[in-house]
Write an enzyme that holds these catalytic residues in place. Structure first.
Site, short mmCIF file in Angstrom:
data_model
loop_
_atom_site.label_atom_id
_atom_site.label_comp_id
_atom_site.label_asym_id
_atom_site.label_seq_id
_atom_site.Cartn_x
_atom_site.Cartn_y
_atom_site.Cartn_z
N ASP A 54 0.82 -1.22 0.00
CA ASP A 54 0.00 0.00 0.00
C ASP A 54 0.86 1.26 0.00
OD1 ASP A 54 -2.69 -1.17 0.25
OD2 ASP A 54 -2.02 -1.84 2.21
N ALA A 94 -17.07 -1.22 -5.27
CA ALA A 94 -18.40 -1.16 -4.65
C ALA A 94 -19.23 -0.19 -5.48
CB ALA A 94 -18.30 -0.69 -3.20
N GLY A 136 -3.62 -6.36 14.97
CA GLY A 136 -3.77 -7.10 16.23
C GLY A 136 -3.79 -8.61 16.16
N LYS A 167 -11.23 -2.52 -3.91
CA LYS A 167 -12.45 -2.59 -3.09
C LYS A 167 -13.65 -2.04 -3.89
CE LYS A 167 -10.70 -3.30 1.40
NZ LYS A 167 -9.27 -3.02 1.18
N ALA A 173 -0.24 -5.31 12.45
CA ALA A 173 -0.63 -3.95 12.83
C ALA A 173 -2.06 -3.88 13.37
CB ALA A 173 -0.47 -3.03 11.62
#
Ligand code: BMP
Length: 221
Positions: free
Chosen positions: A8, A60, A171, A58, A169
């Protein structure tokens, strides 16, 4: 191999040479694509063409626009990611047909890894019904909520690949998603922000292996 590296950050495309052959694939995010453009993506892909290349736009939108977007990526990536909540009719049905025509894999998001995605979980059964109808190659489900991965696997069976972000990052630990039934763990910053990305990737793969062994062994009582 069960690791997809999320690229990214600007300049993270430089890691393709380092991680080629170690990671199963690379997921290209919108910020990076805006930085390097389609030509930059084409050059990066040519340096590691056996990897699985996933464009994470992504998507949509209405089907027509999602299909146009996917068409722009033809030949540059193996797979595109779209949101599941847009539904089937005039949306994912059109995109799925376009992906089939182009020989591109479709990955549909069932739920996301961040805390706000609990709103996605409220409609999980509806989204899974859409996914069942679309029959995508893969589904995104969160490593941060392994119970969602288990529900996706139970409902969709083994014919779909589950890709799980949220490791490091966000968790979750490497191996958490694999243990819950995922096929790939998507990892970004834990690798791309590391001082030694290659070692970080190898450590993650090793931890996945240990978890896989542990979660498949019968528990000692
Ligand atoms: P990181 O490991 O740095 O948190 O990156 C996770 C990657 O996975 C990012 O590219 C993000 O866009 C993606 N992702 C996510 O974090 N959660 C989702 O539910 C779906 C994603 O695609």
């Amino acid at each position: 191999m069960t690791l997809i590296v999320a690229l990214d950050k600007p300049q993270s495309l430089g890691l393709v040479d380092t991680l080629c052959g170690v990671a199963s694939g690379f997921k290209i995010g919108v910020p990076l694509l805006l930085d390097v453009g389609l030509e930059g993506l084409r050059r990066a892909r040519s340096r590691c063409s056996d990897a699985l290349w996933v464009a994470d736009m992504k998507l949509a939108d209405i089907g027509h626009v999602m299909a146009l977007t996917a068409r722009r990526l033809a030949g540059l990536v193996d797979a595109v990611i779209a949101h599941g909540f847009v539904g089937l009719e005039s949306a994912l049905d059109i995109l799925a047909e376009e992906c089939r025509r182009m020989g591109m894999k479709l990955v549909v998001i069932a739920s996301m890894s961040h805390p706000g995605s609990r709103i996605y979980d409220k409609v999980l059964e509806d989204v899974l019904e859409v996914i069942e109808a679309v029959k995508p190659w893969g589904v995104v489900a969160p490593a941060t909520r392994p119970n969602i991965i288990r529900r996706v696997r139970r409902r969709l069976g083994c014919s779909v690949a589950i890709l799980s972000p949220g490791i490091g990052a966000q968790g979750a630990s490497p191996g958490d998603a694999i243990c819950a039934g995922a096929d790939y763990e998507i990892v970004g910053r834990a690798i791309t922000s590391s001082e030694n990305p290659l070692q970080a990737a190898r450590n993650i793969l090793e931890q996945q292996r240990r978890c896989r062994r542990a979660c498949r062994e019968p528990q000692q009582t």
